[in-house]
Design an enzyme around this catalytic site. Sequence first.
Site, short mmCIF file in Angstrom:
data_model
loop_
_atom_site.label_atom_id
_atom_site.label_comp_id
_atom_site.label_asym_id
_atom_site.label_seq_id
_atom_site.Cartn_x
_atom_site.Cartn_y
_atom_site.Cartn_z
CB ILE A 1 46.19 15.90 111.37
CG1 ILE A 1 44.78 15.54 110.85
CG2 ILE A 1 46.67 17.23 110.82
CD1 ILE A 1 44.68 15.29 109.37
CE LYS A 2 54.54 13.22 109.76
NZ LYS A 2 55.50 12.69 108.77
CB ILE A 3 50.71 18.93 114.73
CG1 ILE A 3 49.29 18.99 114.14
CG2 ILE A 3 51.07 20.26 115.39
CD1 ILE A 3 48.19 19.22 115.17
#
Length: 372
Positions: A139-141
Amino acid sequence: MTDALKRLSEEGVAIWLDDLSRKRITSGNLAELIDQQHVVGVTTNPSIFQKAISEGDGYDQQLADLAARKVTVEEAIRMITTADVRDAADILRPVFDSTGGQDGRVSIEVDPRLAHNTKATVAEAKQLAWLVDRPNTLIKIPATKAGLPAITEVIGKGISVNVTLIFSLERYREVMDAYLAGLEKAKAAGLDLSKIHSVASFFVSRVDTEIDKRIDALGTDEAKAARGKAGLANARLAYEAFEEVFSSDRWSALDKAQANKQRPLWASTGVKDKAYKDTLYVDDLVAPGTVNTMPEATLEAAADHGQISGNTIAGTYDRSRQEIEAVEKLGISYDEVVQLLEDEGVEKFEAAWNDLLKSTEAELKRLAPSEG
């Protein structure tokens, strides 16, 4: 074709593709790149999905089904993008299994409009992990101030993360600190640390683009001598910070608990200035334990004429510091540049997301069944 990509892999650099579309999945192209070009991962972002959905008719059937169900445009986007990520993750699953979970990863980004909202970012990350439902998802944050505590919280829940939009060395250290804090939370909660992975996406070419623009405005010979050096210097000093943090006592305690290092990932590796060789950010950023995510044009250039000559980061730290100092001496503020790039990075992804909303809404209307 050379064996440059094979040599790059052998030097400990994981080759990821910075692109995804349904056509790439269904045509067998992604499987072919894995099989023939040593690709072991995929990254996506709002711009990539906006381009994929707005081109061709690969999404028409799903869009027609979503239109018939009268879903909201936001829900439609999530259904479409998570379907692509799920399918790509399945194609990459053998790589994931053979590398013990290190590679074979597909990244999907939280809604960029949430970049300055910690709680909403955490909620979105949990939702995306649940929706995709594949162990080989990242998951890209974004590495905004609000993103840092979100990274800790999400890692602490055992969700693997790709931290994106890192430009500054100071922020990169904060990202590594947030990751370690997340691992410590996960450990305290009794989670299996060996299952948690992370990469830190350090952007390269955009640094050169912004600094070169300022150098060109100065126009002196002294200024021109500094062109095209800051991006590599910045990334190399990031690797120095990585080596330092992941040999610390704090890391040692987590290492004993089977934790995984957060690998530096070189992002924005497509060369923007034709004055530079098109494989610059591949050939000159070779070091073990890194990832290089490349747009397809860069991947093809590296395969065709990349020059991989061993580790090109070791032994460069003093020179890299001097190259950053040379830019500062010209009156170009490093801190100002990297903050501007972070702000612009969030804005660009927000703009791409808004374009995606508009184009998807138009497609839903086009494909909606007539009433009655």
